[in-house]
Design an enzyme around this catalytic site. Structure first.
Site: not given
Length: 276
Positions: A8, A10, A60, A104, A115, A134
Protein backbone atom coordinates in the site's frame (compact mmCIF):
# COMPACT_ATOMS: atom_id res chain seq x y z
CA UNK A 1 9.91 -20.20 -0.26
CA UNK A 2 7.64 -17.76 -2.07
CA UNK A 3 6.68 -14.55 -0.23
CA UNK A 4 3.87 -12.12 -1.01
CA UNK A 5 4.25 -8.38 -0.45
CA UNK A 6 0.95 -6.53 -0.18
CA UNK A 7 2.12 -3.00 -0.98
CA UNK A 8 0.00 0.00 0.00
CA UNK A 9 1.15 3.58 -0.45
CA UNK A 10 -0.15 5.73 2.43
CA UNK A 11 2.37 4.15 4.79
CA UNK A 12 5.34 4.46 2.44
CA UNK A 13 8.41 6.54 3.21
CA UNK A 14 7.68 10.29 3.21
CA UNK A 15 3.99 10.12 2.31
CA UNK A 16 1.87 12.55 4.35
CA UNK A 17 -0.93 14.06 2.30
CA UNK A 18 -3.51 13.49 -0.42
CA UNK A 19 -1.42 14.67 -3.38
CA UNK A 20 1.32 12.19 -2.49
CA UNK A 21 -0.91 9.23 -3.30
CA UNK A 22 -3.51 10.44 -5.84
CA UNK A 23 -2.59 9.22 -9.35
CA UNK A 24 -1.75 11.96 -11.82
CA UNK A 25 -0.41 14.58 -9.43
CA UNK A 26 3.15 15.86 -9.50
CA UNK A 27 3.72 14.66 -5.94
CA UNK A 28 2.38 11.20 -6.78
CA UNK A 29 5.00 10.87 -9.49
CA UNK A 30 7.67 11.73 -6.94
CA UNK A 31 6.40 9.33 -4.28
CA UNK A 32 6.01 6.46 -6.73
CA UNK A 33 9.81 6.34 -6.70
CA UNK A 34 10.00 6.31 -2.91
CA UNK A 35 7.25 3.68 -2.76
CA UNK A 36 9.14 1.49 -5.23
CA UNK A 37 12.28 2.02 -3.16
CA UNK A 38 10.55 0.66 -0.05
CA UNK A 39 9.40 -2.40 -2.00
CA UNK A 40 12.86 -3.03 -3.44
CA UNK A 41 14.44 -2.77 0.01
CA UNK A 42 11.98 -5.36 1.27
CA UNK A 43 12.59 -7.71 -1.67
CA UNK A 44 16.34 -7.50 -1.06
CA UNK A 45 15.96 -8.47 2.59
CA UNK A 46 13.55 -11.32 1.87
CA UNK A 47 15.91 -12.83 -0.70
CA UNK A 48 18.92 -12.56 1.60
CA UNK A 49 16.81 -14.22 4.29
CA UNK A 50 16.06 -17.22 2.11
CA UNK A 51 13.05 -16.40 -0.07
CA UNK A 52 13.13 -18.16 -3.43
CA UNK A 53 10.57 -15.86 -5.03
CA UNK A 54 8.72 -12.63 -4.24
CA UNK A 55 5.36 -11.53 -5.64
CA UNK A 56 4.50 -7.86 -5.12
CA UNK A 57 0.76 -7.18 -5.16
CA UNK A 58 -0.09 -3.53 -5.85
CA UNK A 59 -2.64 -2.64 -3.16
CA UNK A 60 -3.16 1.11 -3.48
CA UNK A 61 -6.00 2.91 -5.28
CA UNK A 62 -5.62 2.27 -9.04
CA UNK A 63 -3.13 -0.49 -8.14
CA UNK A 64 -0.86 0.86 -10.86
CA UNK A 65 1.57 2.97 -8.84
CA UNK A 66 4.82 1.02 -8.56
CA UNK A 67 7.42 1.59 -11.26
CA UNK A 68 7.91 -1.75 -12.99
CA UNK A 69 10.99 -0.46 -14.80
CA UNK A 70 12.65 0.19 -11.43
CA UNK A 71 11.44 -2.96 -9.65
CA UNK A 72 13.95 -5.40 -8.18
CA UNK A 73 14.72 -7.88 -10.99
CA UNK A 74 14.06 -10.90 -8.76
CA UNK A 75 10.48 -9.84 -7.99
CA UNK A 76 7.33 -10.09 -10.08
CA UNK A 77 4.60 -7.45 -9.98
CA UNK A 78 0.88 -8.15 -9.73
CA UNK A 79 -0.59 -4.86 -10.90
CA UNK A 80 -3.99 -3.56 -11.98
CA UNK A 81 -7.49 -3.45 -10.53
CA UNK A 82 -10.42 -5.84 -10.12
CA UNK A 83 -8.44 -8.64 -8.50
CA UNK A 84 -10.77 -11.10 -6.74
CA UNK A 85 -8.97 -10.73 -3.38
CA UNK A 86 -7.90 -7.12 -3.97
CA UNK A 87 -5.04 -6.24 -1.59
CA UNK A 88 -4.43 -9.92 -0.86
CA UNK A 89 -4.55 -11.39 -4.34
CA UNK A 90 -1.77 -13.96 -4.60
CA UNK A 91 -2.23 -15.34 -1.08
CA UNK A 92 -3.40 -18.72 -2.35
CA UNK A 93 -1.05 -21.59 -3.12
CA UNK A 94 2.43 -22.10 -1.76
CA UNK A 95 2.97 -18.67 -0.18
CA UNK A 96 5.13 -18.99 2.95
CA UNK A 97 4.57 -15.50 4.34
CA UNK A 98 3.12 -12.07 3.62
CA UNK A 99 4.53 -8.58 4.19
CA UNK A 100 2.22 -5.62 4.77
CA UNK A 101 4.31 -2.80 3.33
CA UNK A 102 3.26 0.86 3.44
CA UNK A 103 0.18 0.11 5.56
CA UNK A 104 -1.80 2.60 7.65
CA UNK A 105 -4.30 2.72 10.49
CA UNK A 106 -8.02 2.22 9.97
CA UNK A 107 -11.00 4.51 9.53
CA UNK A 108 -11.78 6.56 12.62
CA UNK A 109 -8.34 6.02 14.15
CA UNK A 110 -5.46 8.48 14.44
CA UNK A 111 -2.69 8.01 11.90
CA UNK A 112 -1.28 9.42 8.67
CA UNK A 113 -3.99 9.22 5.99
CA UNK A 114 -5.94 6.74 8.14
CA UNK A 115 -8.87 5.06 6.35
CA UNK A 116 -10.32 1.68 5.47
CA UNK A 117 -10.80 1.19 1.72
CA UNK A 118 -12.79 4.42 1.17
CA UNK A 119 -10.73 7.51 1.90
CA UNK A 120 -13.31 9.47 3.90
CA UNK A 121 -16.80 7.92 3.75
CA UNK A 122 -16.26 5.08 6.23
CA UNK A 123 -15.85 6.08 9.87
CA UNK A 124 -15.33 2.63 11.34
CA UNK A 125 -15.05 -1.08 10.54
CA UNK A 126 -15.38 -3.95 13.01
CA UNK A 127 -14.29 -7.55 12.49
CA UNK A 128 -16.00 -9.92 14.93
CA UNK A 129 -16.71 -6.97 17.21
CA UNK A 130 -13.15 -5.57 17.20
CA UNK A 131 -12.21 -2.29 15.43
CA UNK A 132 -10.36 -3.34 12.29
CA UNK A 133 -7.95 -1.71 9.87
CA UNK A 134 -7.09 -3.03 6.43
CA UNK A 135 -4.15 -4.81 8.03
CA UNK A 136 -6.42 -6.55 10.53
CA UNK A 137 -8.82 -7.68 7.81
CA UNK A 138 -5.99 -8.87 5.58
CA UNK A 139 -4.26 -10.73 8.40
CA UNK A 140 -7.48 -12.67 9.05
CA UNK A 141 -7.62 -13.57 5.37
CA UNK A 142 -3.97 -14.67 5.40
CA UNK A 143 -4.65 -16.88 8.42
CA UNK A 144 -7.44 -18.60 6.52
CA UNK A 145 -4.82 -19.77 3.99
CA UNK A 146 -2.23 -20.67 6.61
CA UNK A 147 0.05 -17.77 5.69
CA UNK A 148 1.82 -15.89 8.51
CA UNK A 149 2.34 -12.12 8.52
CA UNK A 150 6.11 -11.55 8.60
CA UNK A 151 6.60 -7.79 8.57
CA UNK A 152 4.59 -4.57 8.80
CA UNK A 153 5.88 -1.16 7.70
CA UNK A 154 4.15 2.20 8.07
CA UNK A 155 3.82 5.02 10.57
CA UNK A 156 4.34 4.42 14.29
CA UNK A 157 0.61 4.11 15.03
CA UNK A 158 0.19 1.48 12.33
CA UNK A 159 2.91 -0.61 13.92
CA UNK A 160 1.45 -0.15 17.41
CA UNK A 161 -1.98 -1.24 16.18
CA UNK A 162 -0.57 -4.31 14.42
CA UNK A 163 1.45 -5.33 17.47
CA UNK A 164 -1.56 -5.02 19.78
CA UNK A 165 -4.14 -6.75 17.57
CA UNK A 166 -3.41 -8.83 14.50
CA UNK A 167 0.38 -9.34 14.37
CA UNK A 168 1.93 -9.31 17.84
CA UNK A 169 5.07 -11.29 17.03
CA UNK A 170 6.25 -9.95 13.67
CA UNK A 171 8.94 -7.52 12.58
CA UNK A 172 8.04 -3.83 12.31
CA UNK A 173 9.61 -0.84 10.58
CA UNK A 174 8.43 2.66 11.51
CA UNK A 175 9.19 4.87 8.50
CA UNK A 176 7.57 7.99 10.02
CA UNK A 177 5.99 9.22 13.24
CA UNK A 178 2.45 10.57 13.01
CA UNK A 179 1.98 14.24 13.96
CA UNK A 180 -1.50 14.55 12.42
CA UNK A 181 -3.55 12.98 9.66
CA UNK A 182 -1.53 15.04 7.15
CA UNK A 183 1.85 15.47 8.87
CA UNK A 184 4.64 13.23 10.11
CA UNK A 185 8.26 13.20 11.20
CA UNK A 186 9.75 11.35 8.24
CA UNK A 187 12.98 9.39 7.96
CA UNK A 188 14.87 9.73 4.65
CA UNK A 189 14.76 6.83 2.20
CA UNK A 190 18.41 5.92 2.79
CA UNK A 191 17.52 5.16 6.41
CA UNK A 192 14.16 3.48 5.86
CA UNK A 193 15.54 1.28 3.07
CA UNK A 194 18.29 -0.03 5.33
CA UNK A 195 15.83 -0.73 8.13
CA UNK A 196 13.29 -2.42 5.85
CA UNK A 197 15.96 -4.66 4.34
CA UNK A 198 17.25 -5.69 7.77
CA UNK A 199 13.75 -6.39 9.11
CA UNK A 200 12.74 -8.38 6.03
CA UNK A 201 15.86 -10.52 6.31
CA UNK A 202 15.12 -11.22 10.00
CA UNK A 203 11.41 -11.84 9.30
CA UNK A 204 12.21 -14.75 7.00
CA UNK A 205 12.97 -16.84 10.10
CA UNK A 206 9.21 -16.97 10.68
CA UNK A 207 8.29 -17.94 7.11
CA UNK A 208 6.50 -21.19 6.43
CA UNK A 209 2.95 -22.43 6.05
CA UNK A 210 0.96 -22.85 9.26
CA UNK A 211 -2.32 -24.63 9.88
CA UNK A 212 -5.11 -22.82 7.96
CA UNK A 213 -7.85 -21.44 10.20
CA UNK A 214 -11.07 -21.08 8.16
CA UNK A 215 -13.93 -19.79 10.27
CA UNK A 216 -17.08 -17.70 10.03
CA UNK A 217 -16.78 -13.94 10.49
CA UNK A 218 -18.93 -10.86 10.97
CA UNK A 219 -18.09 -7.44 9.56
CA UNK A 220 -19.83 -4.21 10.53
CA UNK A 221 -19.30 -0.88 8.78
CA UNK A 222 -20.22 2.65 9.82
CA UNK A 223 -20.49 5.41 7.22
CA UNK A 224 -20.44 9.18 7.56
CA UNK A 225 -23.92 9.58 6.03
CA UNK A 226 -27.19 7.66 6.19
CA UNK A 227 -27.66 7.32 2.43
CA UNK A 228 -24.43 5.33 2.14
CA UNK A 229 -25.74 2.80 4.66
CA UNK A 230 -29.02 2.71 2.72
CA UNK A 231 -27.14 1.93 -0.48
CA UNK A 232 -24.97 -0.74 1.17
CA UNK A 233 -28.03 -2.44 2.68
CA UNK A 234 -29.30 -3.16 -0.84
CA UNK A 235 -26.58 -5.81 -1.14
CA UNK A 236 -28.04 -9.25 -0.29
CA UNK A 237 -27.06 -10.50 3.21
CA UNK A 238 -26.24 -6.94 4.36
CA UNK A 239 -28.51 -5.62 7.10
CA UNK A 240 -29.15 -2.20 8.59
CA UNK A 241 -27.89 -1.94 12.16
CA UNK A 242 -28.46 1.78 12.60
CA UNK A 243 -28.88 4.99 10.66
CA UNK A 244 -25.30 4.88 9.35
CA UNK A 245 -24.26 1.32 10.20
CA UNK A 246 -24.58 -2.01 8.38
CA UNK A 247 -23.34 -5.52 9.00
CA UNK A 248 -23.16 -8.97 7.46
CA UNK A 249 -22.03 -12.49 8.27
CA UNK A 250 -19.93 -14.78 6.07
CA UNK A 251 -18.93 -18.43 6.39
CA UNK A 252 -15.28 -17.69 5.55
CA UNK A 253 -12.97 -14.68 5.58
CA UNK A 254 -12.62 -15.00 1.81
CA UNK A 255 -16.38 -14.58 1.45
CA UNK A 256 -16.34 -11.78 4.02
CA UNK A 257 -13.73 -9.81 2.09
CA UNK A 258 -15.51 -10.32 -1.22
CA UNK A 259 -18.72 -9.02 0.36
CA UNK A 260 -16.83 -6.12 1.96
CA UNK A 261 -15.42 -5.20 -1.45
CA UNK A 262 -18.93 -5.16 -2.96
CA UNK A 263 -20.30 -3.04 -0.11
CA UNK A 264 -17.54 -0.46 -0.49
CA UNK A 265 -18.05 -0.29 -4.27
CA UNK A 266 -21.78 0.27 -3.82
CA UNK A 267 -21.25 2.91 -1.13
CA UNK A 268 -18.62 4.70 -3.19
CA UNK A 269 -21.09 4.84 -6.08
CA UNK A 270 -23.61 6.57 -3.85
CA UNK A 271 -21.26 9.47 -3.00
CA UNK A 272 -22.33 12.65 -4.79
CA UNK A 273 -19.83 15.47 -5.34
CA UNK A 274 -18.89 17.70 -2.40
CA UNK A 275 -21.89 16.71 -0.27
CA UNK A 276 -20.86 13.06 -0.20
Amino acid sequence: MRILISADMEGATGVTWTGDVVPGTEQWQRFRRLFTGDVNACVTGLLVGGATGVVVNEAHSSQRNLLLEDLHPSAVLLTGRHKPLSMMEGIRGDVAGVVFLGYHTGAGAPGVLAHTYLENSITGVWLDGVPASEGHLNAALAAEYGVPVLLVTGDNLTCVEAASTYAPSVEFVVVKECVSRYAALCLPPAVTSERITAAARTAMASAGQVRPSPTAHRIEIEFDASHLADAAALVPTVEHLGVRRVGFDAETMTDAMKAFKVVTYVAAGAVEDVYG
